[in-house]
Design a protein around this motif. Sequence first.
Motif, short mmCIF file in Angstrom:
data_model
loop_
_atom_site.label_atom_id
_atom_site.label_comp_id
_atom_site.label_asym_id
_atom_site.label_seq_id
_atom_site.Cartn_x
_atom_site.Cartn_y
_atom_site.Cartn_z
N ASP A 5 -10.26 20.02 10.63
CA ASP A 5 -9.59 18.73 10.49
C ASP A 5 -10.69 17.78 10.03
O ASP A 5 -11.48 17.30 10.85
CB ASP A 5 -8.99 18.27 11.81
N GLU A 44 -12.22 26.71 4.93
CA GLU A 44 -13.31 27.31 4.17
C GLU A 44 -13.10 28.81 4.17
O GLU A 44 -12.89 29.41 5.22
CB GLU A 44 -14.67 26.99 4.78
N ASP A 91 -2.14 27.93 0.00
CA ASP A 91 -1.36 26.83 0.58
C ASP A 91 -0.56 27.31 1.78
O ASP A 91 -0.52 26.64 2.82
CB ASP A 91 -0.41 26.23 -0.46
N ASP A 131 -13.71 26.06 -0.68
CA ASP A 131 -13.33 25.00 0.25
C ASP A 131 -11.94 24.54 -0.20
O ASP A 131 -11.81 24.00 -1.30
CB ASP A 131 -14.35 23.87 0.21
N TRP A 132 -10.92 24.78 0.61
CA TRP A 132 -9.52 24.57 0.19
C TRP A 132 -8.86 23.47 1.00
O TRP A 132 -8.82 23.51 2.22
CB TRP A 132 -8.75 25.87 0.37
N MET A 133 -8.31 22.47 0.28
CA MET A 133 -7.56 21.38 0.92
C MET A 133 -6.11 21.40 0.50
O MET A 133 -5.32 20.56 0.89
CB MET A 133 -8.19 20.04 0.57
N LEU A 146 -2.94 27.92 4.70
CA LEU A 146 -3.37 26.65 5.31
C LEU A 146 -2.25 26.04 6.14
O LEU A 146 -2.49 25.54 7.24
CB LEU A 146 -3.86 25.68 4.24
N THR A 201 -2.50 25.43 10.08
CA THR A 201 -2.29 24.06 10.56
C THR A 201 -1.27 24.06 11.70
O THR A 201 -1.48 23.41 12.73
CB THR A 201 -1.84 23.14 9.42
N SER A 205 -6.32 15.81 8.59
CA SER A 205 -6.84 16.12 7.26
C SER A 205 -7.21 17.61 7.20
O SER A 205 -8.39 17.97 7.21
CB SER A 205 -8.06 15.25 6.97
N ARG A 244 -8.13 21.34 6.19
CA ARG A 244 -8.78 22.08 5.11
C ARG A 244 -9.30 23.38 5.69
O ARG A 244 -9.39 23.53 6.90
CB ARG A 244 -9.90 21.27 4.45
#
Length: 78
Positions: free
Chosen positions: A12, A62, A39, A74-76, A42, A46, A58, A60
């Motif tokens: 986060d 790794e 996606d 590094d993926w957001m 993630l 989450t 926030s 993300r």
Amino acid sequence: MASRIYRVHVFDGQYEVLHKRTLTYQLDLEGPGVDGALDRLLQALTRAALADNEPMDSPRMEIRDARTGTTVLDWMGS
């Protein structure tokens, strides 16, 4: 490129969440549809963090080489 084993670390912002878990996944980071797969991963991680009462303002993640620990991606989200 063939799929490889990676370790995934979820954050986060700068704070690592789910740090007590060892998350390993077999991923092909150069194949078609990788953005959608990352996606979905993630989003699932989450939800797992929120279920563990971790803050996720926030999110993300790794993606790290399982053998060396080197950060590969590094993926957001896309």
